[in-house]
Design a protein around this motif. Structure first.
Motif, PDB file in Angstrom:
ATOM      1  N   THR A   1      -2.859  18.406  12.197  1.00  0.00           N
ATOM      2  CA  THR A   1      -3.470  17.932  10.985  1.00  0.00           C
ATOM      3  C   THR A   1      -4.061  16.740  11.386  1.00  0.00           C
ATOM      4  OG1 THR A   1      -1.448  16.856  10.290  1.00  0.00           O
ATOM      5  CG2 THR A   1      -1.797  18.917   9.668  1.00  0.00           C
ATOM      6  N   LYS A   2      -5.128  16.269  10.294  1.00  0.00           N
ATOM      7  CA  LYS A   2      -5.795  14.913  10.475  1.00  0.00           C
ATOM      8  C   LYS A   2      -4.810  13.758  10.188  1.00  0.00           C
ATOM      9  CE  LYS A   2      -9.815  12.663   8.759  1.00  0.00           C
ATOM     10  NZ  LYS A   2     -10.965  12.724   7.746  1.00  0.00           N
ATOM     11  N   GLY A   3      -4.795  12.805  11.336  1.00  0.00           N
ATOM     12  CA  GLY A   3      -4.064  11.761  11.276  1.00  0.00           C
ATOM     13  C   GLY A   3      -4.936  10.794  10.443  1.00  0.00           C
ATOM     14  N   GLY A   4      -3.914   9.685  10.083  1.00  0.00           N
ATOM     15  CA  GLY A   4      -4.426   8.681   9.507  1.00  0.00           C
ATOM     16  C   GLY A   4      -4.598   7.250  10.031  1.00  0.00           C
TER      17      GLY A   4
ATOM     18  N   ALA B   1       0.896  -1.218   0.045  1.00  0.00           N
ATOM     19  CA  ALA B   1       0.123  -0.143   0.297  1.00  0.00           C
ATOM     20  C   ALA B   1       0.742   1.361  -0.074  1.00  0.00           C
ATOM     21  CB  ALA B   1      -0.796   0.126   1.113  1.00  0.00           C
ATOM     22  N   VAL B   2       0.484   2.159  -0.703  1.00  0.00           N
ATOM     23  CA  VAL B   2       1.321   3.650  -0.587  1.00  0.00           C
ATOM     24  C   VAL B   2       0.229   4.766  -0.084  1.00  0.00           C
ATOM     25  CG1 VAL B   2       2.311   5.182  -2.147  1.00  0.00           C
ATOM     26  CG2 VAL B   2       2.516   2.950  -2.707  1.00  0.00           C
ATOM     27  N   ILE B   3       0.636   5.521   0.668  1.00  0.00           N
ATOM     28  CA  ILE B   3      -0.060   6.655   1.257  1.00  0.00           C
ATOM     29  C   ILE B   3       0.749   7.786   0.866  1.00  0.00           C
ATOM     30  CG2 ILE B   3      -0.805   7.838   3.407  1.00  0.00           C
ATOM     31  CD1 ILE B   3      -0.842   4.889   4.431  1.00  0.00           C
ATOM     32  N   TYR B   4       0.199   8.870   0.469  1.00  0.00           N
ATOM     33  CA  TYR B   4       0.946   9.976  -0.167  1.00  0.00           C
ATOM     34  C   TYR B   4       0.657  10.908   0.826  1.00  0.00           C
ATOM     35  CZ  TYR B   4       1.380   7.632  -4.644  1.00  0.00           C
ATOM     36  OH  TYR B   4       1.931   6.934  -5.436  1.00  0.00           O
ATOM     37  N   ILE B   5       1.206  12.106   1.355  1.00  0.00           N
ATOM     38  CA  ILE B   5       1.239  13.231   1.929  1.00  0.00           C
ATOM     39  C   ILE B   5       1.259  14.287   1.045  1.00  0.00           C
ATOM     40  CG2 ILE B   5       2.121  14.513   3.773  1.00  0.00           C
ATOM     41  CD1 ILE B   5       3.839  12.187   4.583  1.00  0.00           C
ATOM     42  N   SER B   6       0.146  14.935   1.104  1.00  0.00           N
ATOM     43  CA  SER B   6      -0.138  16.109   0.172  1.00  0.00           C
ATOM     44  C   SER B   6      -0.974  17.237   0.820  1.00  0.00           C
ATOM     45  CB  SER B   6      -0.580  15.421  -1.206  1.00  0.00           C
ATOM     46  OG  SER B   6      -0.791  16.688  -1.968  1.00  0.00           O
ATOM     47  N   GLU B   7      -0.658  18.401   0.767  1.00  0.00           N
ATOM     48  CA  GLU B   7      -1.207  19.568   1.260  1.00  0.00           C
ATOM     49  C   GLU B   7      -1.705  19.040   2.747  1.00  0.00           C
ATOM     50  OE1 GLU B   7      -4.650  20.773  -1.138  1.00  0.00           O
ATOM     51  OE2 GLU B   7      -3.347  20.796  -2.882  1.00  0.00           O
ATOM     52  N   TYR B   8      -0.494  18.778   3.652  1.00  0.00           N
ATOM     53  CA  TYR B   8      -0.873  18.440   5.139  1.00  0.00           C
ATOM     54  C   TYR B   8      -1.919  17.213   5.446  1.00  0.00           C
ATOM     55  CZ  TYR B   8       1.888  22.527   5.706  1.00  0.00           C
ATOM     56  OH  TYR B   8       2.927  23.510   5.663  1.00  0.00           O
ATOM     57  N   GLU B   9      -2.151  16.452   4.533  1.00  0.00           N
ATOM     58  CA  GLU B   9      -3.103  15.345   4.470  1.00  0.00           C
ATOM     59  C   GLU B   9      -2.485  13.975   3.989  1.00  0.00           C
ATOM     60  OE1 GLU B   9      -6.834  16.355   2.984  1.00  0.00           O
ATOM     61  OE2 GLU B   9      -7.111  18.016   4.269  1.00  0.00           O
ATOM     62  N   PHE B  10      -2.988  12.939   4.590  1.00  0.00           N
ATOM     63  CA  PHE B  10      -2.934  11.613   4.018  1.00  0.00           C
ATOM     64  C   PHE B  10      -3.761  11.167   3.112  1.00  0.00           C
ATOM     65  CE2 PHE B  10      -1.154  11.466   8.430  1.00  0.00           C
ATOM     66  CZ  PHE B  10       0.281  11.266   8.198  1.00  0.00           C
ATOM     67  N   HIS B  11      -3.214  10.497   1.971  1.00  0.00           N
ATOM     68  CA  HIS B  11      -4.331  10.049   0.831  1.00  0.00           C
ATOM     69  C   HIS B  11      -3.664   8.776   0.501  1.00  0.00           C
ATOM     70  CE1 HIS B  11      -5.504  14.235   0.364  1.00  0.00           C
ATOM     71  NE2 HIS B  11      -4.309  14.569   0.306  1.00  0.00           N
ATOM     72  N   PRO B  12      -4.520   7.778   0.785  1.00  0.00           N
ATOM     73  CA  PRO B  12      -5.819   7.618   1.537  1.00  0.00           C
ATOM     74  C   PRO B  12      -5.748   7.847   2.786  1.00  0.00           C
ATOM     75  CG  PRO B  12      -5.219   5.387   0.852  1.00  0.00           C
ATOM     76  CD  PRO B  12      -4.107   6.346   0.489  1.00  0.00           C
ATOM     77  N   TYR B  13      -6.720   8.301   3.544  1.00  0.00           N
ATOM     78  CA  TYR B  13      -6.731   8.337   5.057  1.00  0.00           C
ATOM     79  C   TYR B  13      -6.699   7.118   5.852  1.00  0.00           C
ATOM     80  CZ  TYR B  13      -9.127   9.111   9.484  1.00  0.00           C
ATOM     81  OH  TYR B  13      -9.593   9.229  10.812  1.00  0.00           O
ATOM     82  N   ILE B  14      -7.581   6.129   4.979  1.00  0.00           N
ATOM     83  CA  ILE B  14      -7.677   4.808   5.830  1.00  0.00           C
ATOM     84  C   ILE B  14      -7.291   3.826   4.714  1.00  0.00           C
ATOM     85  CG2 ILE B  14      -8.858   3.049   6.813  1.00  0.00           C
ATOM     86  CD1 ILE B  14     -10.999   5.328   7.587  1.00  0.00           C
ATOM     87  N   ALA B  15      -6.168   2.830   5.152  1.00  0.00           N
ATOM     88  CA  ALA B  15      -5.712   1.678   4.344  1.00  0.00           C
ATOM     89  C   ALA B  15      -6.061   0.575   5.267  1.00  0.00           C
ATOM     90  CB  ALA B  15      -4.225   1.935   3.890  1.00  0.00           C
ATOM     91  N   THR B  16      -6.581  -0.426   4.431  1.00  0.00           N
ATOM     92  CA  THR B  16      -6.589  -1.763   5.048  1.00  0.00           C
ATOM     93  C   THR B  16      -5.667  -2.827   4.287  1.00  0.00           C
ATOM     94  OG1 THR B  16      -8.970  -1.168   5.420  1.00  0.00           O
ATOM     95  CG2 THR B  16      -8.358  -3.519   5.366  1.00  0.00           C
ATOM     96  N   ILE B  17      -4.993  -3.495   5.214  1.00  0.00           N
ATOM     97  CA  ILE B  17      -3.920  -4.466   4.542  1.00  0.00           C
ATOM     98  C   ILE B  17      -3.993  -5.813   5.599  1.00  0.00           C
ATOM     99  CG2 ILE B  17      -2.434  -2.553   3.870  1.00  0.00           C
ATOM    100  CD1 ILE B  17      -0.791  -3.111   6.598  1.00  0.00           C
TER     101      ILE B  17
END
Length: 129
Positions: free
Chosen positions: A121-124, A46-62
């Motif tokens: 900022t909002k966490g993930g 899974a890859v999570i990107y940090i952009s504009e002080y946010e995590f994308h996606p916010y939730i990841a299921t693995i």
């Protein structure tokens, strides 16, 4: 001190703090795993990107044993810290723009993580099944 000067002073302190954050040797608690900063491509689940002080996606299921990679696409440096309630913890080193951090999740549960350097900022969340 005038409000304008105070704002400028706070901005200068913030810039200096981020500038020197990579120059100081960090020690970590024994219950915090630092994961890895990688410079070569590796296989991740899974890859999570940090952009504009946010995590994308916010939730990841693995699944248990999967590896997650965070990629900092912002121009600001960040440190990511997360934990499983009552369990494992992890923390990245300072991630500048373009830096990546990987961590393998072995224990099932919900891990919550945040940008330590920007706690407002909002966490993930990572859900490990």
């Amino acid at each position: 001190m005038r409000p304008k000067n105070l704002v400028l002073l706070l901005m200068l302190v913030s810039i200096l703090t981020l500038s020197f954050s990579g120059c100081v040797e960090r020690t970590q608690d024994s219950d915090v795993d630092s994961g890895d900063v990688v410079s070569e491509p590796i296989e991740v689940d899974a890859v999570i990107y940090i952009s504009e002080y946010e995590f994308h996606p916010y939730i990841a299921t693995i699944s248990s044993g999967d590896t997650v990679q965070w990629v900092n696409n912002d121009s600001v440096a960040f440190i990511i810290k997360g934990n499983l309630v009552g369990g494992d913890s992890f923390q990245s080193p300072t991630l500048r723009k373009g830096d990546t951090f990987v961590y393998t999740f072995d224990d099932a549960g919900t891990y919550k993580y945040e940008l330590v350097t920007h706690p407002w900022t909002k966490g993930g969340q990572i859900v490990v099944e």
